[in-house]
Scaffold this motif. Structure first.
Motif, PDB file in Angstrom:
ATOM      1  N   TYR A  45      -7.107 -14.572   5.192  1.00 62.80           N
ATOM      2  CA  TYR A  45      -8.108 -14.532   4.120  1.00 62.80           C
ATOM      3  C   TYR A  45      -7.509 -14.169   2.762  1.00 62.80           C
ATOM      4  O   TYR A  45      -8.237 -13.902   1.829  1.00 62.80           O
ATOM      5  CB  TYR A  45      -9.259 -13.573   4.508  1.00 62.80           C
ATOM      6  N   TRP A  46      -6.190 -14.174   2.674  1.00 63.08           N
ATOM      7  CA  TRP A  46      -5.543 -13.901   1.382  1.00 63.08           C
ATOM      8  C   TRP A  46      -5.669 -15.126   0.465  1.00 63.08           C
ATOM      9  O   TRP A  46      -5.674 -16.274   0.927  1.00 63.08           O
ATOM     10  CB  TRP A  46      -4.039 -13.603   1.581  1.00 63.08           C
ATOM     11  N   SER A  47      -5.741 -14.852  -0.814  1.00 62.89           N
ATOM     12  CA  SER A  47      -5.663 -15.895  -1.858  1.00 62.89           C
ATOM     13  C   SER A  47      -6.787 -16.927  -1.785  1.00 62.89           C
ATOM     14  O   SER A  47      -6.590 -18.086  -2.146  1.00 62.89           O
ATOM     15  CB  SER A  47      -4.304 -16.628  -1.802  1.00 62.89           C
ATOM     16  N   LYS A  48      -7.950 -16.490  -1.285  1.00 64.25           N
ATOM     17  CA  LYS A  48      -9.091 -17.417  -1.206  1.00 64.25           C
ATOM     18  C   LYS A  48     -10.310 -16.868  -1.949  1.00 64.25           C
ATOM     19  O   LYS A  48     -11.439 -17.287  -1.710  1.00 64.25           O
ATOM     20  CB  LYS A  48      -9.438 -17.685   0.265  1.00 64.25           C
ATOM     21  N   SER A  51      -4.043   1.697  -9.357  1.00 66.84           N
ATOM     22  CA  SER A  51      -2.605   1.547  -9.566  1.00 66.84           C
ATOM     23  C   SER A  51      -2.097   0.481  -8.608  1.00 66.84           C
ATOM     24  O   SER A  51      -2.612   0.332  -7.492  1.00 66.84           O
ATOM     25  CB  SER A  51      -1.873   2.879  -9.364  1.00 66.84           C
ATOM     26  N   VAL A  52      -1.107  -0.265  -9.075  1.00 68.11           N
ATOM     27  CA  VAL A  52      -0.597  -1.416  -8.321  1.00 68.11           C
ATOM     28  C   VAL A  52       0.929  -1.433  -8.426  1.00 68.11           C
ATOM     29  O   VAL A  52       1.482  -1.220  -9.517  1.00 68.11           O
ATOM     30  CB  VAL A  52      -1.153  -2.740  -8.921  1.00 68.11           C
ATOM     31  N   LEU A  67       0.836  -1.208   0.000  1.00 67.84           N
ATOM     32  CA  LEU A  67       0.000   0.000   0.000  1.00 67.84           C
ATOM     33  C   LEU A  67       0.863   1.247   0.000  1.00 67.84           C
ATOM     34  O   LEU A  67       2.016   1.220   0.410  1.00 67.84           O
ATOM     35  CB  LEU A  67      -0.908   0.011   1.246  1.00 67.84           C
ATOM     36  N   SER A 115      -8.385  -9.957 -13.643  1.00 64.39           N
ATOM     37  CA  SER A 115      -9.516 -10.896 -13.712  1.00 64.39           C
ATOM     38  C   SER A 115     -10.853 -10.180 -13.486  1.00 64.39           C
ATOM     39  O   SER A 115     -11.869 -10.656 -13.965  1.00 64.39           O
ATOM     40  CB  SER A 115      -9.313 -12.107 -12.796  1.00 64.39           C
ATOM     41  N   ARG A 143      -0.243 -10.727  -7.083  1.00 63.32           N
ATOM     42  CA  ARG A 143      -1.606 -11.168  -6.727  1.00 63.32           C
ATOM     43  C   ARG A 143      -2.626 -10.073  -7.046  1.00 63.32           C
ATOM     44  O   ARG A 143      -3.677 -10.327  -7.623  1.00 63.32           O
ATOM     45  CB  ARG A 143      -1.635 -11.502  -5.237  1.00 63.32           C
ATOM     46  N   SER A 144      -2.278  -8.836  -6.702  1.00 64.33           N
ATOM     47  CA  SER A 144      -3.208  -7.740  -6.969  1.00 64.33           C
ATOM     48  C   SER A 144      -3.340  -7.490  -8.472  1.00 64.33           C
ATOM     49  O   SER A 144      -4.446  -7.219  -8.972  1.00 64.33           O
ATOM     50  CB  SER A 144      -2.739  -6.468  -6.251  1.00 64.33           C
ATOM     51  N   HIS A 146      -6.788  -7.552 -10.487  1.00 65.27           N
ATOM     52  CA  HIS A 146      -7.248  -6.446 -11.340  1.00 65.27           C
ATOM     53  C   HIS A 146      -7.606  -6.947 -12.743  1.00 65.27           C
ATOM     54  O   HIS A 146      -8.650  -6.598 -13.280  1.00 65.27           O
ATOM     55  CB  HIS A 146      -6.175  -5.348 -11.425  1.00 65.27           C
ATOM     56  N   THR A 183     -11.224 -10.753  -4.869  1.00 69.30           N
ATOM     57  CA  THR A 183     -11.828 -10.673  -6.203  1.00 69.30           C
ATOM     58  C   THR A 183     -13.330 -10.373  -6.094  1.00 69.30           C
ATOM     59  O   THR A 183     -13.853  -9.515  -6.808  1.00 69.30           O
ATOM     60  CB  THR A 183     -11.593 -11.995  -6.967  1.00 69.30           C
ATOM     61  N   TYR A 201     -11.648 -13.839  -1.753  1.00 64.53           N
ATOM     62  CA  TYR A 201     -12.410 -12.771  -1.089  1.00 64.53           C
ATOM     63  C   TYR A 201     -12.166 -11.413  -1.762  1.00 64.53           C
ATOM     64  O   TYR A 201     -13.085 -10.627  -1.955  1.00 64.53           O
ATOM     65  CB  TYR A 201     -12.052 -12.700   0.403  1.00 64.53           C
TER      66      TYR A 201
HETATM   67  C1  COA Z   1      -4.578  -8.010  -3.413  1.00 65.19           C
HETATM   68  C2  COA Z   1      -5.754  -8.635  -2.675  1.00 65.19           C
HETATM   69  C3  COA Z   1      -6.916  -7.650  -2.559  1.00 65.19           C
HETATM   70  C4  COA Z   1      -6.221  -9.870  -3.495  1.00 65.19           C
HETATM   71  O1  COA Z   1      -7.293 -10.482  -2.834  1.00 65.19           O
HETATM   72  P1  COA Z   1      -7.200 -12.032  -2.455  1.00 65.19           P
HETATM   73  O2  COA Z   1      -8.502 -12.433  -1.874  1.00 65.19           O
HETATM   74  O3  COA Z   1      -5.992 -12.264  -1.604  1.00 65.19           O
HETATM   75  O4  COA Z   1      -6.929 -12.697  -3.876  1.00 65.19           O
HETATM   76  P2  COA Z   1      -7.850 -13.697  -4.694  1.00 65.19           P
HETATM   77  O5  COA Z   1      -7.923 -15.017  -3.990  1.00 65.19           O
HETATM   78  O6  COA Z   1      -9.144 -13.039  -5.009  1.00 65.19           O
HETATM   79  O7  COA Z   1      -6.950 -13.909  -6.012  1.00 65.19           O
HETATM   80  C5  COA Z   1      -6.693 -12.882  -6.916  1.00 65.19           C
HETATM   81  C6  COA Z   1      -5.813 -13.420  -8.029  1.00 65.19           C
HETATM   82  O8  COA Z   1      -4.474 -13.603  -7.560  1.00 65.19           O
HETATM   83  C7  COA Z   1      -4.054 -14.947  -7.758  1.00 65.19           C
HETATM   84  N1  COA Z   1      -3.229 -15.257  -6.595  1.00 65.19           N
HETATM   85  C8  COA Z   1      -3.619 -15.724  -5.395  1.00 65.19           C
HETATM   86  N2  COA Z   1      -2.549 -15.841  -4.589  1.00 65.19           N
HETATM   87  C9  COA Z   1      -1.478 -15.436  -5.295  1.00 65.19           C
HETATM   88  C10 COA Z   1      -0.106 -15.304  -5.001  1.00 65.19           C
HETATM   89  N3  COA Z   1       0.393 -15.621  -3.802  1.00 65.19           N
HETATM   90  N4  COA Z   1       0.713 -14.845  -5.977  1.00 65.19           N
HETATM   91  C11 COA Z   1       0.235 -14.519  -7.202  1.00 65.19           C
HETATM   92  N5  COA Z   1      -1.065 -14.615  -7.531  1.00 65.19           N
HETATM   93  C12 COA Z   1      -1.902 -15.066  -6.590  1.00 65.19           C
HETATM   94  C13 COA Z   1      -5.334 -15.742  -7.841  1.00 65.19           C
HETATM   95  O9  COA Z   1      -5.134 -16.957  -8.555  1.00 65.19           O
HETATM   96  C14 COA Z   1      -6.228 -14.784  -8.572  1.00 65.19           C
HETATM   97  O10 COA Z   1      -5.902 -14.733  -9.956  1.00 65.19           O
HETATM   98  P3  COA Z   1      -6.801 -15.463 -11.056  1.00 65.19           P
HETATM   99  O11 COA Z   1      -8.185 -14.859 -10.917  1.00 65.19           O
HETATM  100  O12 COA Z   1      -6.123 -15.099 -12.324  1.00 65.19           O
HETATM  101  O13 COA Z   1      -6.773 -16.911 -10.706  1.00 65.19           O
HETATM  102  C15 COA Z   1      -5.334  -9.124  -1.231  1.00 65.19           C
HETATM  103  O14 COA Z   1      -4.396 -10.176  -1.339  1.00 65.19           O
HETATM  104  C16 COA Z   1      -4.750  -7.984  -0.400  1.00 65.19           C
HETATM  105  O15 COA Z   1      -5.484  -7.150   0.084  1.00 65.19           O
HETATM  106  N6  COA Z   1      -3.401  -7.992  -0.224  1.00 65.19           N
HETATM  107  C17 COA Z   1      -2.718  -7.022   0.635  1.00 65.19           C
HETATM  108  C18 COA Z   1      -2.923  -5.549   0.245  1.00 65.19           C
HETATM  109  C19 COA Z   1      -2.895  -5.327  -1.244  1.00 65.19           C
HETATM  110  O16 COA Z   1      -2.073  -5.856  -1.967  1.00 65.19           O
HETATM  111  N7  COA Z   1      -3.831  -4.486  -1.712  1.00 65.19           N
HETATM  112  C20 COA Z   1      -3.916  -4.096  -3.104  1.00 65.19           C
HETATM  113  C21 COA Z   1      -3.087  -2.904  -3.373  1.00 65.19           C
HETATM  114  S1  COA Z   1      -3.165  -2.437  -5.088  1.00 65.19           S
END
Ligand code: COA
Length: 177
Positions: free
Chosen positions: A99-102, A128-129, A33, A142, A135-136, A140, A106, A104
């Protein structure tokens, strides 16, 4: 309140400060962030106080739905809402790392984007990321964001400069999905 299958989005309450202080002082969360300074209780109080009158922000707490109950796990919102240009910027953070990567994030992103286009009548949502936040970036893409540019070495984090990826989505793209 905005309700999906796994998450609901609800307005912020004063008692949410306890969660914000935990999430936004966790370096594993804040590394992604645009914030580096410690988050204080006073700053959170001021932020929540300000939300009431601020028509440029639509900020929600994300709760994970667990049976009949739900649990705060993060926050999401639209900021810099422009009534003139019909645009806004999107932000999200799942603060509870369990609750990451489950899925939520998306689902929460889809709910707030739908709110922006279908309730606020936005024409464009920007985001912006950090380039290293794979992962973010995947989230974005998807949900329908398109990459529009890259600001090279825009962000300083953990002793290094990182590129910032600029993304955007238009209302007709959202409706076409
Ligand atoms: C970024 C964030 C909102 C994503 O939410 P999430 O619930 O963790 O992620 P999701 O389970 O919905 O997965 C999102 C995508 O990332 C992929 N993903 C999951 N874990 C991953 C990892 N460790 N590395 C790379 N990709 C990953 C998933 O497969 C999915 O992609 P797909 O739809 O192409 O399959 C969350 O992880 C978060 O808040 N992280 C910390 C703060 C942050 O990064 N905020 C965003 C700032 S721009």
């Amino acid at each position: 309140m905005l309700r999906g299958k796994k998450v609901l989005l609800r307005p912020v309450k004063r008692t949410d400060i306890q969660y914000f202080l935990k999430w936004f002082n966790d370096l594993e969360v804040t590394q992604y962030l645009n914030m580096s300074l410690p988050m204080t209780e006073m700053a959170e109080e001021k932020f929540i106080e300000g939300l009431g009158a601020d028509k440029t922000q639509a900020f929600f707490v994300i709760e994970a739905i667990e049976g009949d109950l739900s649990k705060p796990i993060g926050s999401t919102g639209l900021g810099s809402i422009s009534a003139r240009d019909h645009n806004a910027t999107f932000g999200i953070a799942i603060g509870d790392k369990d609750y990451w990567s489950k899925g939520y994030g998306t689902e929460a992103a889809r709910l707030i984007i739908n709110y922006g286009f279908e309730q606020l009548n936005l024409r464009r949502i920007s985001s912006s990321v950090f380039a290293f936040n794979e992962r973010s970036l995947r989230m974005h893409r998807s949900v329908g964001f398109k990459e529009e540019g890259r600001q090279r070495e825009h962000i300083y984090k953990n002793g290094k400069f990182h590129d910032l990826i600029i993304l955007g989505m238009l209302m007709e793209e959202w409706r076409g999905l």
